[in-house]
Design a protein around this motif. Structure first.
Motif, PDB file in Angstrom:
ATOM      1  N   ASN A  65       2.301 -15.124 -10.118  1.00 57.39           N
ATOM      2  CA  ASN A  65       2.944 -13.724 -10.221  1.00 57.39           C
ATOM      3  C   ASN A  65       2.206 -12.856 -10.818  1.00 57.39           C
ATOM      4  O   ASN A  65       2.817 -11.643 -11.579  1.00 57.39           O
ATOM      5  N   HIS A  66       1.158 -12.790 -10.636  1.00 59.18           N
ATOM      6  CA  HIS A  66       0.229 -11.570 -11.356  1.00 59.18           C
ATOM      7  C   HIS A  66      -0.015 -10.728 -10.245  1.00 59.18           C
ATOM      8  O   HIS A  66      -0.426 -10.905  -9.194  1.00 59.18           O
ATOM      9  N   GLU A  67       0.132  -9.437 -10.709  1.00 56.92           N
ATOM     10  CA  GLU A  67      -0.250  -8.316 -10.142  1.00 56.92           C
ATOM     11  C   GLU A  67      -1.295  -7.595 -10.380  1.00 56.92           C
ATOM     12  O   GLU A  67      -1.514  -7.302 -11.696  1.00 56.92           O
ATOM     13  N   VAL A  68      -2.352  -7.194  -9.342  1.00 58.86           N
ATOM     14  CA  VAL A  68      -3.448  -6.173  -9.470  1.00 58.86           C
ATOM     15  C   VAL A  68      -3.081  -4.901  -8.810  1.00 58.86           C
ATOM     16  O   VAL A  68      -2.671  -4.930  -7.642  1.00 58.86           O
ATOM     17  N   VAL A  69      -3.038  -3.899  -9.736  1.00 58.28           N
ATOM     18  CA  VAL A  69      -2.708  -2.403  -9.061  1.00 58.28           C
ATOM     19  C   VAL A  69      -4.041  -1.688  -9.137  1.00 58.28           C
ATOM     20  O   VAL A  69      -4.739  -1.713 -10.168  1.00 58.28           O
ATOM     21  N   ILE A  70      -4.435  -1.361  -8.114  1.00 60.43           N
ATOM     22  CA  ILE A  70      -5.784  -0.416  -7.629  1.00 60.43           C
ATOM     23  C   ILE A  70      -5.005   0.918  -7.437  1.00 60.43           C
ATOM     24  O   ILE A  70      -4.220   1.112  -6.264  1.00 60.43           O
ATOM     25  N   LYS A  71      -5.358   1.962  -8.212  1.00 61.44           N
ATOM     26  CA  LYS A  71      -4.970   3.245  -8.119  1.00 61.44           C
ATOM     27  C   LYS A  71      -6.282   4.137  -7.709  1.00 61.44           C
ATOM     28  O   LYS A  71      -7.353   4.091  -8.556  1.00 61.44           O
ATOM     29  N   VAL A 106       0.790  -1.174  -0.044  1.00 57.13           N
ATOM     30  CA  VAL A 106      -0.045   0.081  -0.063  1.00 57.13           C
ATOM     31  C   VAL A 106       0.934   1.112   0.053  1.00 57.13           C
ATOM     32  O   VAL A 106       1.807   1.120   0.583  1.00 57.13           O
ATOM     33  N   GLU A 107       0.470   2.509  -0.788  1.00 52.07           N
ATOM     34  CA  GLU A 107       1.215   3.656  -0.915  1.00 52.07           C
ATOM     35  C   GLU A 107       0.153   4.609  -0.795  1.00 52.07           C
ATOM     36  O   GLU A 107      -1.019   4.382  -1.227  1.00 52.07           O
ATOM     37  N   GLY A 108       0.741   5.708  -0.448  1.00 53.31           N
ATOM     38  CA  GLY A 108      -0.124   7.128  -0.504  1.00 53.31           C
ATOM     39  C   GLY A 108      -0.768   7.136   0.885  1.00 53.31           C
ATOM     40  O   GLY A 108      -1.628   8.040   0.902  1.00 53.31           O
ATOM     41  N   GLY A 109      -0.846   6.414   1.690  1.00 49.65           N
ATOM     42  CA  GLY A 109      -1.540   6.656   3.168  1.00 49.65           C
ATOM     43  C   GLY A 109      -0.257   6.944   4.177  1.00 49.65           C
ATOM     44  O   GLY A 109       0.666   7.141   4.005  1.00 49.65           O
ATOM     45  N   GLU A 143      -8.074 -11.012 -12.499  1.00 51.91           N
ATOM     46  CA  GLU A 143      -7.601 -10.906 -13.939  1.00 51.91           C
ATOM     47  C   GLU A 143      -7.177  -9.682 -14.488  1.00 51.91           C
ATOM     48  O   GLU A 143      -6.420  -9.422 -15.402  1.00 51.91           O
ATOM     49  N   ALA A 144      -7.601  -8.600 -13.816  1.00 55.17           N
ATOM     50  CA  ALA A 144      -7.169  -7.333 -14.082  1.00 55.17           C
ATOM     51  C   ALA A 144      -5.906  -6.921 -13.785  1.00 55.17           C
ATOM     52  O   ALA A 144      -5.177  -7.621 -13.012  1.00 55.17           O
ATOM     53  N   SER A 145      -5.323  -5.946 -14.593  1.00 58.12           N
ATOM     54  CA  SER A 145      -3.768  -5.671 -14.087  1.00 58.12           C
ATOM     55  C   SER A 145      -3.916  -4.168 -13.473  1.00 58.12           C
ATOM     56  O   SER A 145      -3.192  -3.632 -12.795  1.00 58.12           O
ATOM     57  N   LEU A 146      -4.809  -3.392 -13.981  1.00 61.39           N
ATOM     58  CA  LEU A 146      -4.833  -2.069 -13.515  1.00 61.39           C
ATOM     59  C   LEU A 146      -6.393  -1.665 -13.222  1.00 61.39           C
ATOM     60  O   LEU A 146      -7.268  -1.574 -14.007  1.00 61.39           O
ATOM     61  N   ILE A 147      -6.680  -1.204 -12.023  1.00 61.56           N
ATOM     62  CA  ILE A 147      -8.012  -0.660 -11.698  1.00 61.56           C
ATOM     63  C   ILE A 147      -7.719   0.666 -11.330  1.00 61.56           C
ATOM     64  O   ILE A 147      -7.126   0.983 -10.290  1.00 61.56           O
ATOM     65  N   GLU A 148      -8.631   1.617 -11.994  1.00 61.64           N
ATOM     66  CA  GLU A 148      -8.488   3.089 -11.629  1.00 61.64           C
ATOM     67  C   GLU A 148      -9.627   3.508 -11.032  1.00 61.64           C
ATOM     68  O   GLU A 148     -10.562   3.335 -11.777  1.00 61.64           O
ATOM     69  N   MET A 149      -9.515   3.933  -9.855  1.00 60.75           N
ATOM     70  CA  MET A 149     -10.825   4.691  -9.220  1.00 60.75           C
ATOM     71  C   MET A 149     -10.778   6.311  -9.230  1.00 60.75           C
ATOM     72  O   MET A 149      -9.910   6.712  -8.930  1.00 60.75           O
ATOM     73  N   HIS A 150     -11.937   6.559  -9.721  1.00 63.14           N
ATOM     74  CA  HIS A 150     -12.200   8.091  -9.894  1.00 63.14           C
ATOM     75  C   HIS A 150     -13.449   8.629  -9.366  1.00 63.14           C
ATOM     76  O   HIS A 150     -14.312   7.909  -8.870  1.00 63.14           O
ATOM     77  N   LYS A 171      -2.380   3.799  -3.644  1.00 63.93           N
ATOM     78  CA  LYS A 171      -2.223   2.757  -4.503  1.00 63.93           C
ATOM     79  C   LYS A 171      -1.931   1.447  -3.853  1.00 63.93           C
ATOM     80  O   LYS A 171      -1.576   1.530  -2.693  1.00 63.93           O
ATOM     81  N   VAL A 172      -2.716   0.585  -4.106  1.00 64.87           N
ATOM     82  CA  VAL A 172      -2.590  -0.773  -3.844  1.00 64.87           C
ATOM     83  C   VAL A 172      -2.365  -1.860  -4.917  1.00 64.87           C
ATOM     84  O   VAL A 172      -2.824  -2.046  -5.850  1.00 64.87           O
ATOM     85  N   THR A 173      -1.435  -2.818  -4.510  1.00 63.89           N
ATOM     86  CA  THR A 173      -0.730  -3.625  -5.234  1.00 63.89           C
ATOM     87  C   THR A 173      -0.901  -5.146  -4.647  1.00 63.89           C
ATOM     88  O   THR A 173      -0.358  -5.064  -3.518  1.00 63.89           O
ATOM     89  N   LEU A 174      -1.760  -5.791  -5.372  1.00 64.44           N
ATOM     90  CA  LEU A 174      -1.853  -7.290  -4.794  1.00 64.44           C
ATOM     91  C   LEU A 174      -0.913  -8.306  -5.675  1.00 64.44           C
ATOM     92  O   LEU A 174      -1.063  -8.193  -6.781  1.00 64.44           O
TER      93      LEU A 174
END
Length: 735
Positions: A691-697, A319-322, A728-735, A683-686
């Motif tokens: 070795n699959h990464e899911v990034v939540i921004k 986790v980043e940004g907190g 299965e996602a690589s990048l999830i962007e929350m706006h 940012k949260v990286t799972l």
């Protein structure tokens, strides 16, 4: 000049924050107050052994100075330490374990814990490590642990010193034990424990141990209280006068209040290390656990290995940004989810089977401590997401229990069934895991086990009252079943899970049957009050009806650990059906608002866990979901001993805050989906399997609700996402 200096210092502080590893953000003191029932002691991930400071009176002793909340060995407000226990539970609401206590002292040998206990200062706790200074003795005690071995290091001053092994103290009513001193540096034995929540006392069981010292003692011996009194109080009142000590005693000592001591006379300040290995199978296995798991390695070497193991476990989520406080809350919660269920099998794979009295053998790990009424709601979904290998082994452990016991577990503890709480939750966990993609278990066996629990109408330990439930669709107040309304709802949720698994396995008729059964809670819906109400067997409403009764663990004829407000929306499998019963979304939201605004929502208990996320079911109301989530995070979760809203329930409270901070939550067990909202971090990286990464921004300003979501660049149409789409996602962007 000052501004420039401050800017440079801020950059330096930021670099330090970003460079820290996840393990450095763990604060084991979180949950040690406010009845969180955690302890700050040392444990390895999923450890069988742990070393906790013991500062509660415990057992049959009525010591008044530290008497708060005896379900766990440590309470932050308490001040009187009587040792370090080596098998413990974390985040449970009833006492058990807290036994095999070691205590370093100085001066002459004293065996009464009321006398040898001491105040303390300068506590330090980290993942896998705890240290404290004992005021009375000027001793620094440090503890760590491997999976099956607790390891302590005592720094003694010059002069006479002792290490006590007390088998009389503990958190349970059972006190029986045996010990045998083998040499000036080793003692072995067994301690009887059990009767969790004071249920099923005949199912007490042994925990075996071998304790070894790094330095042979100058003198050793055993103590025993040989006197039997009818009154417990009398026994403790005369204990100090009547205790018998035998020096150099190497025969077996058997009894209730027994212990061993090892004494030294140091010519200079000296460190002594103590290793205590445990097993639920035998003393021989405890010895093998010690030899193969830690051997001759030092305290520092074992701690470093355990620290690295914790860091690897926690690194599954970055986790980043907190803030540092946010990270501490997050990673300590993740740490707490890695304590239970824990491993019960020895290094050779042996473990005690449930109910059979036999010793089983496993190739992987056999797990125990399944607080399933709590954990089926969110915990096991998190394990499936972040630790699928562990979750699979947990399911296989449950299926092995079915082979041994004839039933899936309900609230299993160290291969005993405690029958605590209500419902048929194992079916929900197994079905949910399969539907989220876990396949490495015998699903047909699992399905047959679920059917047995759901259909047997006589002598059914999972679903008492099942005959009436199958016939009427609900449990009546005359059924004799505790909390007939909430128990009906629990059976409904299990039936829904069975229906969904049946559908996935192509069993169409079963799907129709159990899905229909899952909706029978509607027979308890009273349109006049807008609540679920208890009914009599003849179909009449039970009177008098008080929707507020049952809160804060007060009794209510209809509900378990809650009231009508806290259970009305505990139908996560049929939220759309509940909205229809309410007459539409406006009425649904109005009552949901009332529950929160009138103070009926209980963050400290599970039935209404999903309430803040239910706003997302109504279009345009997700801003209220965000407000409720933010309010709950700010009010109940913090980097402090009281930083949990209540009993952690073996990681369930912690799982809730992990989801709440990541920005998604599994509202419906056995429906592999999540509802979405603004995360706490930018940012949260799972790091998931293969070795699959899911990034939540997150691009959302603090306090604002989620407006829309992009998944790999494509707009998500709803405030929900399926489990498969998320992983299965690589990048999830929350706006």
């Amino acid at each position: 000049m000052k501004i420039r200096f401050f800017f440079v210092l801020s950059l330096f502080s930021l670099q330090i924050l970003l460079s820290q590893e996840p393990v450095e953000f763990v604060n084991p003191f979180i949950g040690t107050s406010n009845y969180g029932a955690t302890n700050p002691g040392a444990i390895a991930p999923r450890g069988m052994a742990s070393v906790s400071p013991f500062n509660v009176a415990g057992g049959t002793n009525k010591l008044e100075k530290d008497s708060q909340w005896l379900s766990n060995p440590y309470v932050h407000e308490n001040v009187f330490l009587t040792g370090f226990s080596h098998v413990n539970l974390s985040g449970v609401g009833c006492p058990d374990l807290g036994v095999i206590l070691a205590m370093p002292t100085t001066g002459d040998v004293e065996t009464n814990h009321e006398t040898y206990g001491t105040t303390y200062k300068n506590e330090t706790a980290k993942a896998g490590y705890y240290a404290v200074e004992l005021d009375k003795y000027q001793i620094k005690a440090e503890v760590t642990a491997s999976t099956r071995v607790g390891v302590s290091k005592y720094s003694f001053p010059k002069g006479k010193a002792n290490i006590l092994i007390n088998l009389g103290l503990g958190l349970t009513n059972e006190q029986g034990g045996m010990l045998k001193i083998n040499s000036p540096s080793e003692v072995e034995g067994v301690r009887t424990v059990g009767s969790f929540c004071y249920n099923n006392p005949e199912a007490s069981y042994p925990v075996y141990f071998v304790a070894q010292l790094s330095k042979p003692s100058k003198e050793f011996g055993a103590w025993k209280n040989p006197y039997n009194y009818e009154g417990v109080e009398a026994q403790w009142m005369t204990y100090n006068d009547k205790v018998r000590i035998k020096k150099g005693f190497t025969r077996e000592v058997v009894g209730d209040s027994i212990g061993a001591y090892f004494s030294y006379d140091f010519q200079q300040p000296t460190e002594v290390e103590l290793k205590v290995s445990v097993s639920y199978v035998s003393i021989e296995n405890a010895r093998e656990n010690l030899q193969k798991e830690v051997g001759n390695r030092s305290f520092n070497e074992i701690y470093e290995e355990t620290r690295d193991a914790w860091n690897e476990k926690l690194s599954v989520a970055e986790v980043e940004g907190g803030s540092a406080e946010d990270k501490t809350v997050f990673y300590t919660a993740l740490y707490h989810t890695q304590i239970h269920p824990n491993i019960i099998s020895d290094v050779n794979g042996e473990y005690p089977e449930i109910a059979t009295g036999k010793i089983g053998q496993t190739e992987g790990s056999r797990y125990t401590v399944f607080s399933l009424w709590d954990t089926y709601r969110n915990y096991h979904q998190l394990m499936t997401l972040l630790y699928p290998g562990e979750q699979t082994e947990m399911i296989n452990s449950m299926l092995a229990m079915y082979d041994e016991n004839g039933w899936l577990p309900k609230w299993e503890l160290n291969s005993t069934e405690t029958f605590t709480m209500v419902g048929d939750p194992a079916s929900v966990v197994i079905a949910d895991s399969y539907l989220r993609g876990l396949r490495n278990f015998d699903v047909e066996k699992a399905y047959q086990a679920m059917l047995k629990g759901a259909t047997v109408t006589e002598n059914n330990p999972l679903r008492p009252g099942n005959a009436e439930y199958v016939e009427k669709g609900y449990l009546s107040v005359e059924s004799g079943i505790a909390g007939p309304v909430s128990t009906t709802q629990e059976y409904n949720i299990s039936d829904f899970a069975i229906a969904q698994l049946a559908k996935a396995l192509g069993k169409k008729e079963d799907y129709k049957k159990f899905y229909k059964r899952s909706l029978s809670y509607r027979k308890l819906y009273d349109s006049k009050t807008g609540l679920l109400r208890p009914k009599r067997a003849n179909g009449d409403w039970y009177e008098p009806f008080d929707p507020n009764a049952g809160a804060n663990f007060t009794k209510n004829v209809g509900y378990i650990e809650g009231n009508a407000w806290q259970y009305v929306y505990m139908v996560p499998h049929d939220i759309w059906g509940m909205i229809k019963l309410k007459g539409g979304g406006e009425n649904f939201i109005q009552q949901l608002d009332y529950i929160f605004d009138a103070g009926h929502y209980d963050m400290a208990n599970e039935p209404d866990f999903a309430y803040p996320f239910l706003y997302n079911f109504i279009m345009g109301e997700n801003d209220k979901a965000q407000k409720r989530i933010n309010d709950l995070l700010g009010r109940y979760y913090s980097n402090a001993p009281a930083g949990l809203p209540g009993n952690d329930d073996t990681g369930t409270m912690s799982a809730w805050v992990i989801y709440a901070m990541m920005g998604f939550y599994p509202v419906t067990p056995a429906d592999p989906a999540y509802t979405l909202f603004a995360p706490k971090f930018k940012k949260v990286t799972l790091h998931l399997k293969d070795n699959h990464e899911v990034v939540i921004k997150s691009f959302i300003k603090a306090g604002e609700p989620l407006k829309y979501v992009l998944i790999d660049g494509e707009k998500n149409k709803k405030m929900f996402i399926s489990h498969s789409k998320l992983i299965e996602a690589s990048l999830i962007e929350m706006h």
